[in-house]
Design an enzyme around this catalytic site. Sequence first.
Site, PDB file in Angstrom:
ATOM      1  CB  SER A  64      17.051  19.819 110.373  1.00 55.49           C
ATOM      2  OG  SER A  64      18.294  20.440 109.787  1.00 55.49           O
TER       3      SER A  64
HETATM    4  N1  SAH Z   1      19.675  24.873 109.755  1.00 52.67           N
HETATM    5  C1  SAH Z   1      18.776  24.508 108.534  1.00 52.67           C
HETATM    6  C2  SAH Z   1      19.173  23.343 107.778  1.00 52.67           C
HETATM    7  C3  SAH Z   1      19.105  23.624 106.439  1.00 52.67           C
HETATM    8  S1  SAH Z   1      19.833  21.986 105.410  1.00 52.67           S
HETATM    9  C4  SAH Z   1      17.456  24.838 109.039  1.00 52.67           C
HETATM   10  O1  SAH Z   1      16.995  24.576 110.172  1.00 52.67           O
HETATM   11  O2  SAH Z   1      16.637  25.040 108.042  1.00 52.67           O
HETATM   12  C5  SAH Z   1      21.610  22.604 105.263  1.00 52.67           C
HETATM   13  C6  SAH Z   1      21.800  23.953 104.659  1.00 52.67           C
HETATM   14  O3  SAH Z   1      23.443  23.730 104.815  1.00 52.67           O
HETATM   15  C7  SAH Z   1      21.481  24.419 103.522  1.00 52.67           C
HETATM   16  O4  SAH Z   1      20.714  25.486 103.593  1.00 52.67           O
HETATM   17  C8  SAH Z   1      22.550  24.248 102.639  1.00 52.67           C
HETATM   18  O5  SAH Z   1      22.530  25.324 101.449  1.00 52.67           O
HETATM   19  C9  SAH Z   1      23.854  24.703 103.501  1.00 52.67           C
HETATM   20  N2  SAH Z   1      25.038  24.457 103.157  1.00 52.67           N
HETATM   21  C10 SAH Z   1      25.456  23.331 102.404  1.00 52.67           C
HETATM   22  N3  SAH Z   1      26.866  23.470 102.284  1.00 52.67           N
HETATM   23  C11 SAH Z   1      27.149  24.545 102.861  1.00 52.67           C
HETATM   24  C12 SAH Z   1      28.573  25.333 103.081  1.00 52.67           C
HETATM   25  N4  SAH Z   1      29.699  24.704 102.569  1.00 52.67           N
HETATM   26  N5  SAH Z   1      28.652  26.447 104.034  1.00 52.67           N
HETATM   27  C13 SAH Z   1      27.315  27.212 104.371  1.00 52.67           C
HETATM   28  N6  SAH Z   1      26.235  26.388 104.097  1.00 52.67           N
HETATM   29  C14 SAH Z   1      26.089  25.279 103.397  1.00 52.67           C
END
Ligand code: SAH
Length: 213
Positions: A64
């Site tokens: 993000s």
């Molecule tokens: N907090 C992260 C943001 C990653 S983007 C960072 O700082 O890098 C969002 C993330 O949510 C992705 O890794 C994706 O695989 C995950 N995601 C998507 N759907 C999800 C679900 N149902 N349960 C858990 N994680 C999920």
Amino acid sequence: MKDTFRHKGMRQQLVQVVKDKGITDTNVLKAIGKIPRHLFMDSGFLDHAYQDKAFPIGADQTISQPYTVAFQSELLQIQKGDKVLEIGTGSGYQTAVLCELGAQVYSIERQHELFKKTSKFLPKLGYRAKKLIFGDGYIGLKEEAPFNSIIVTAGAPFVPSPLLSQLAIGGRLVIPVGDNVQTMTLFIRNSAKDFEKHEFGEFRFVPLLENKN
Ligand code: SAH
């Protein structure tokens, strides 16, 4: 895994950018000034690591944007020792911010590849979440509830009801809600049945996925 003076300097500039965009929580700003964001990204992105932008981290996901991480972290109002649930571990950058804020972090990731990579990587930097879980964030983590805060870092088409019910009284859920564009939404649990809702403008996240691959 190098963190040089150059990186530190770039980080201080990033802190200033995030501050100029309206973030005031000094603990959040300190965390951004401290965490080596470039190490959470593939080396090819080194020069981009300290720009206020989201970037690919593999498996079609992104780390993000720092401002977004700061904005969500500020809304959580974390106190040292708080039990915090994160949905979407991804690169682990937000997890590291929560650790720096003194939270006991539980974080769920649904993509196995990212789960494995980040589970190995975070302890190397000295960030120890209470638990990293390979699972589905839509159902939360009932066995560890209630949580003082819950943060969702992917765009949710709707607010999953387990997340609301796993909040402690007085607890806060920060969740971007919407399909293509999301409205940053804060729920505060005032009593067992009473939730206060606040909305904070538009953000763009990768989607919170409902079915596993
Ligand atoms: N907090 C992260 C943001 C990653 S983007 C960072 O700082 O890098 C969002 C993330 O949510 C992705 O890794 C994706 O695989 C995950 N995601 C998507 N759907 C999800 C679900 N149902 N349960 C858990 N994680 C999920």
